[in-house]
Design a protein around this motif. Sequence first.
Motif, PDB file in Angstrom:
ATOM      1  N   PHE A 180       0.834  -1.205   0.000  1.00 19.84           N
ATOM      2  CA  PHE A 180       0.000   0.000   0.000  1.00 19.84           C
ATOM      3  C   PHE A 180       0.866   1.250   0.000  1.00 19.84           C
ATOM      4  CE2 PHE A 180      -2.746  -3.326   1.642  1.00 19.84           C
ATOM      5  CZ  PHE A 180      -3.821  -3.168   0.770  1.00 19.84           C
ATOM      6  N   GLU A 181       0.475   2.179  -0.856  1.00 16.26           N
ATOM      7  CA  GLU A 181       1.307   3.370  -1.055  1.00 16.26           C
ATOM      8  C   GLU A 181       0.742   4.614  -0.383  1.00 16.26           C
ATOM      9  OE1 GLU A 181       0.718   2.073  -5.280  1.00 16.26           O
ATOM     10  OE2 GLU A 181       2.477   3.337  -5.487  1.00 16.26           O
ATOM     11  N   VAL A 182      -0.560   4.601  -0.071  1.00 14.50           N
ATOM     12  CA  VAL A 182      -1.184   5.730   0.634  1.00 14.50           C
ATOM     13  C   VAL A 182      -2.204   5.185   1.630  1.00 14.50           C
ATOM     14  CG1 VAL A 182      -0.975   7.492  -1.193  1.00 14.50           C
ATOM     15  CG2 VAL A 182      -2.962   5.980  -1.170  1.00 14.50           C
ATOM     16  N   ALA A 183      -2.504   6.004   2.638  1.00 17.67           N
ATOM     17  CA  ALA A 183      -3.550   5.630   3.598  1.00 17.67           C
ATOM     18  C   ALA A 183      -4.371   6.860   3.930  1.00 17.67           C
ATOM     19  CB  ALA A 183      -2.933   5.048   4.866  1.00 17.67           C
ATOM     20  N   GLN A 184      -5.675   6.657   3.966  1.00 15.21           N
ATOM     21  CA  GLN A 184      -6.583   7.767   4.264  1.00 15.21           C
ATOM     22  C   GLN A 184      -7.093   7.592   5.693  1.00 15.21           C
ATOM     23  OE1 GLN A 184      -9.365   8.608   1.083  1.00 15.21           O
ATOM     24  NE2 GLN A 184     -10.954   9.146   2.540  1.00 15.21           N
ATOM     25  N   ILE A 185      -6.806   8.557   6.542  1.00 13.77           N
ATOM     26  CA  ILE A 185      -7.242   8.442   7.940  1.00 13.77           C
ATOM     27  C   ILE A 185      -7.885   9.747   8.413  1.00 13.77           C
ATOM     28  CG2 ILE A 185      -5.540   6.688   8.635  1.00 13.77           C
ATOM     29  CD1 ILE A 185      -3.906   8.972   9.940  1.00 13.77           C
ATOM     30  N   GLN A 186      -8.685   9.616   9.477  1.00 15.36           N
ATOM     31  CA  GLN A 186      -9.276  10.807  10.095  1.00 15.36           C
ATOM     32  C   GLN A 186      -8.193  11.487  10.911  1.00 15.36           C
ATOM     33  OE1 GLN A 186     -13.163  10.398  11.724  1.00 15.36           O
ATOM     34  NE2 GLN A 186     -12.815  11.860  13.360  1.00 15.36           N
ATOM     35  N   LEU A 187      -7.863  12.704  10.505  1.00 10.29           N
ATOM     36  CA  LEU A 187      -6.732  13.386  11.151  1.00 10.29           C
ATOM     37  C   LEU A 187      -7.054  14.862  11.310  1.00 10.29           C
ATOM     38  CD1 LEU A 187      -3.787  13.230  12.104  1.00 10.29           C
ATOM     39  CD2 LEU A 187      -3.043  13.475   9.760  1.00 10.29           C
ATOM     40  N   ASN A 188      -7.028  15.295  12.545  1.00 11.35           N
ATOM     41  CA  ASN A 188      -7.188  16.718  12.854  1.00 11.35           C
ATOM     42  C   ASN A 188      -6.627  16.927  14.255  1.00 11.35           C
ATOM     43  OD1 ASN A 188      -9.395  16.256  14.834  1.00 11.35           O
ATOM     44  ND2 ASN A 188     -10.438  15.502  13.002  1.00 11.35           N
ATOM     45  N   ILE A 191     -11.402  18.895   9.390  1.00  9.56           N
ATOM     46  CA  ILE A 191     -12.059  19.926  10.190  1.00  9.56           C
ATOM     47  C   ILE A 191     -13.266  19.329  10.917  1.00  9.56           C
ATOM     48  CG2 ILE A 191     -13.422  20.800   8.231  1.00  9.56           C
ATOM     49  CD1 ILE A 191     -12.808  23.621   9.326  1.00  9.56           C
ATOM     50  N   ARG A 192     -13.250  17.995  10.993  1.00  4.16           N
ATOM     51  CA  ARG A 192     -14.261  17.222  11.739  1.00  4.16           C
ATOM     52  C   ARG A 192     -15.679  17.596  11.350  1.00  4.16           C
ATOM     53  NH1 ARG A 192     -15.415  15.072  17.005  1.00  4.16           N
ATOM     54  NH2 ARG A 192     -14.030  13.325  17.328  1.00  4.16           N
ATOM     55  N   GLY A 193     -15.951  17.469  10.055  1.00  6.75           N
ATOM     56  CA  GLY A 193     -17.296  17.765   9.560  1.00  6.75           C
ATOM     57  C   GLY A 193     -17.739  19.183   9.865  1.00  6.75           C
ATOM     58  N   GLY A 194     -16.785  20.106   9.968  1.00  4.26           N
ATOM     59  CA  GLY A 194     -17.120  21.521  10.217  1.00  4.26           C
ATOM     60  C   GLY A 194     -17.097  21.907  11.685  1.00  4.26           C
TER      61      GLY A 194
END
Length: 393
Positions: free
Chosen positions: A191-199, A228-231
């Motif tokens: 795997f070359e990229v990972a999408q995570i929840q980050l703030n 931005i956590r859903g605004g």
Amino acid sequence: MIYKPFKDLRVSWLGMGNMRLPTVAEKGPIDEPAARALIDYAYGQGVNYFDTAFRYHQGESELVVGRALKAYPRESFYLATKMPGHQMEYRNGKLEMTGYLTGFAISSIQEVFERQLEKCQVEYFDFYLLHNMSESSYSLYTNEELGVVDYLVKQKKAGRIRHLGFSSHGRAETIEQFLDWADARFPPQTFEVAQIQLNYLDWTLQNAGKKYEVLGKRGIPVIVMEGIRGGKLAKLGDSSAAILTAARPERSVASWAFRFLQGLPQVLTVLSGMTTMEQLRENLELFSRHDPLNDEEQRQLRRAVDAMASLVPCTGCRYCTEGCPQSLDIPRLISMYNEQGFAKNFNPGGLTPGEQPAACLNCGACSGICPQGIDVPGVLKQFAAALAAIPAA
Ligand code: SF4
Ligand code: SF4
């Protein structure tokens, strides 16, 4: 627009998420002319990363994004979509859709992938991700008989996927275990990229800092979701907002979320699910200059986070829910408890009496199970008291 290098690509730092496109009515079909106007404007302003998924907007997002991007040279944008393995079950050699895909007539992962290429009207995907690889989907994604990853690796070799990745709301340990499994199967790196929840809030609250570290050790760039956590990070409580505004009066509260991310070198692109032209223009402005937080601003941000009441570090792993005699959705309740701690105008909406934190029997069946050491009944008791204190509307 700021661009980040990735292999031989130049990826726009603002990526367009296509899960909150404008709709004709609330929860209605996509308002395609309005969505096209957004996509066209974003593209024209230099956004080149477009993210969608199999069932965003009940499957319409891939179609609309495909039609919109068809107007542009194929090599001028990067299109990402996802395999919905988190909504699948594989039993006795049979693949079934579950959750929000229940009843959807698809019998193989090949069928999903082929249909996605067709829907998006492309010959290849620039980025193809496993959708939400987490504790609940780990066994499906690693099922060697089903062979999801094997199939996708073959598609990559055939040039139909340029870069493979996964999104995840799972724990850092699960991500690490999954990467170990995949890299042993397809060395040196699958795997070359990972999408995570980050703030900045989830950096500690959902242990996103640890996930960032796990990925960083392997040199895997991060695609940010919920930056931005859903605004919500644009509408902080008064005391937190006052700290940030005093530190940089000319910058919006929302800008701190993006400026925090600018200080993280592994971030490749920050997805934003935009619905209006106003949001898009604001984001384009925010992403037009490099202005990461300095040390003093980092300190002020920590003060602002501390002022958001005491937040409970639940990662949503759900280990605690199985033995609950009241079948309480504990992570959801904790998430709501956290929200009411820092969001203005908190609305507990939609909980039946049996789902309320007050339904907790304090039986202790969940105590000791939580890997984060959370005193679940104690938190639910506090949440019940906080809800009881909200005046009736
Ligand atoms: S203490 Fe409350 S939340 Fe925990 S298992 Fe018992 S009833 Fe469920
Ligand atoms: S309370 Fe603990 S065990 Fe339950 S979902 Fe949250 S982190 Fe997991």
